[in-house]
Design a protein around this motif. Structure first.
Motif, PDB file in Angstrom:
ATOM      1  N   ILE A   1      -6.578  -0.238   3.630  1.00 32.04           N
ATOM      2  CA  ILE A   1      -5.321  -0.443   2.903  1.00 32.04           C
ATOM      3  C   ILE A   1      -4.314  -1.001   3.909  1.00 32.04           C
ATOM      4  O   ILE A   1      -3.988  -0.345   4.903  1.00 32.04           O
ATOM      5  CB  ILE A   1      -4.816   0.902   2.325  1.00 32.04           C
ATOM      6  CG1 ILE A   1      -5.651   1.302   1.111  1.00 32.04           C
ATOM      7  CG2 ILE A   1      -3.349   0.834   1.981  1.00 32.04           C
ATOM      8  CD1 ILE A   1      -5.241   0.653  -0.187  1.00 32.04           C
TER       9      ILE A   1
ATOM     10  N   VAL B   1      -1.252  -4.234  -0.562  1.00 28.99           N
ATOM     11  CA  VAL B   1      -0.281  -3.277  -1.103  1.00 28.99           C
ATOM     12  C   VAL B   1       1.050  -3.989  -1.312  1.00 28.99           C
ATOM     13  O   VAL B   1       1.460  -4.806  -0.486  1.00 28.99           O
ATOM     14  CB  VAL B   1      -0.094  -2.095  -0.121  1.00 28.99           C
ATOM     15  CG1 VAL B   1       0.963  -1.126  -0.614  1.00 28.99           C
ATOM     16  CG2 VAL B   1      -1.418  -1.367   0.089  1.00 28.99           C
TER      17      VAL B   1
ATOM     18  N   ALA C   1      -2.369  -1.075  -4.715  1.00 22.67           N
ATOM     19  CA  ALA C   1      -1.416   0.032  -4.660  1.00 22.67           C
ATOM     20  C   ALA C   1      -0.031  -0.525  -4.361  1.00 22.67           C
ATOM     21  O   ALA C   1       0.113  -1.707  -4.026  1.00 22.67           O
ATOM     22  CB  ALA C   1      -1.823   1.027  -3.576  1.00 22.67           C
TER      23      ALA C   1
ATOM     24  N   LYS D   1       3.775   0.642  -2.279  1.00 28.76           N
ATOM     25  CA  LYS D   1       4.236   1.556  -1.217  1.00 28.76           C
ATOM     26  C   LYS D   1       5.727   1.831  -1.314  1.00 28.76           C
ATOM     27  O   LYS D   1       6.535   0.909  -1.411  1.00 28.76           O
ATOM     28  CB  LYS D   1       3.924   0.917   0.140  1.00 28.76           C
ATOM     29  CG  LYS D   1       4.454   1.687   1.343  1.00 28.76           C
ATOM     30  CD  LYS D   1       3.516   2.787   1.777  1.00 28.76           C
ATOM     31  CE  LYS D   1       4.102   3.601   2.919  1.00 28.76           C
ATOM     32  NZ  LYS D   1       3.128   4.092   3.872  1.00 28.76           N
TER      33      LYS D   1
END
Length: 347
Positions: free
Chosen positions: A40, A77, A100, A102
């Motif tokens: 990631i 991300v 994802a 953040k």
């Protein structure tokens, strides 16, 4: 497969990594690619990776910087700002590269000035993420100047994280680089949609390592190293417990030697040079080598709903000395455990 002097595990992944950009990226990306199947990739560049187009561009830059013979996959991300819209979340997720988003509270760490000033500003985007099943990755510290730096994680849980979970009960959240017993207890008491990453440096070091006998800037990171008891001990217990809520995230964050050893040194520790060896050292110290594969190779992939890796790596019990420095763009970088002897080496 485990003998006393060797351990074969499914190839691990790193669920929290900084690789910078430009020449710095080229200096460090091979370290992770040699050990990990995926990572990631943190989006706190300057300017930050805050939309799908920037994520695609950064992904391409990483692919171009990889050593020729690696099969490493960077997972992108999105950096949340006060202005992130649900549509931007949808677009980024539809593109397939972004897995994802953040949350950096504004000012919490390196290049976080564009971060979120008030959690309420991003609620529409968080609702969209909950709907899509996109994990929220959290730098869990408040930035209020009145809160002591050693208390910022606990106050974040109390003031922000608890409320988010109450308001958005199905949102998947990874509490990044947890450092306190409060964080361990919080994750354990939450539902299966709440998980956490734990770094090797928070498992192997505490604030005494940074401050006793002279200040050691290469141990300076954010969240800052805490005391051994109860915090480091709680992290050790959680990481080696076999509980699927806790998984590998190095938070390897490279800075040039002169930027660490200065009158206002940067926060961040390079540990990607021997990440899996560092974790093996931890698990061996806790007589939990049988739990390493779950922590390193299974639990993170499962949480992100991604397939587990299928190829393997072998760790051998052998003494070796960590190099005192590595080349880093046009400078050098001092790695975690520089000059120290480790007992495990990836074959």
């Amino acid at each position: 497969m485990q003998h006393n002097d060797a351990l074969q595990i499914i190839r691990p992944d790193d669920w929290h990594l900084h690789v910078r950009s430009g020449e710095m990226l080229k200096s460090v990306i091979g370290m992770t690619a040699a050990q990990m199947g995926r990572a990631i990739i943190m989006p706190n560049l300057s300017p930050p990776v805050s939309n799908a187009a920037q994520a695609k561009q950064y992904h391409q830059e990483i692919m171009n910087a990889l050593p020729a013979d690696t099969r490493f996959t960077p997972l992108m991300v999105l950096y949340l700002t006060d202005n992130t819209t649900p549509k931007q979340i949808q677009t980024a997720f539809d593109g397939g590269l972004v897995v994802a988003a953040k949350l950096y509270p504004a000012g919490a760490t390196t290049n976080s000035d564009s971060g979120v000033t008030d959690i309420n500003n991003i609620y529409p985007s968080l609702e969209k993420m909950q709907q899509l099943g996109v994990p929220l990755l959290v730098h869990g510290e408040v930035t209020d100047a009145k809160v002591d730096i050693f208390d910022r994680e606990a106050v974040f849980i109390e003031q922000i994280l608890s409320k988010v979970i109450e308001d958005l009960p199905d949102l998947k959240i990874v509490f990044e680089h947890i450092t306190t017993k409060a964080a361990v207890d919080f994750v354990l008491s939450s539902g299966n949609n709440i998980a956490a990453t734990i770094t090797p440096h928070h498992l192997l070091a505490n604030r005494n390592d940074m401050l006793v006998g002279g200040i050691k800037p290469h141990y300076f990171c954010l969240p800052i190293l805490k005391r051994r008891d109860p915090h480091q001990l709680a992290l050790l217990k959680a990481a080696t417990s076999g509980n699927a809520k806790f998984f590998l995230g190095t938070d390897s964050a490279p800075h040039a030697k002169e930027h660490k050893e200065s009158d206002c040194g940067c926060a961040g520790i390079l540990n990607a040079h021997c990440a899996i060896e560092l974790y093996a050292t931890v698990f061996d110290s806790q007589n939990a080598m049988d739990k390493l594969e779950g922590f390193a190779s299974f639990f993170g992939a499962d949480f992100y709903n991604l397939p587990r890796n299928t190829d393997t790596i072998v760790l051998k019990k052998q003494d070796w000395v960590v190099p005192s420095s590595y080349a880093f763009a046009d400078s050098t970088i001092v790695p975690f455990m520089a000059g120290k002897i480790l007992n495990w080496k990836m074959a």
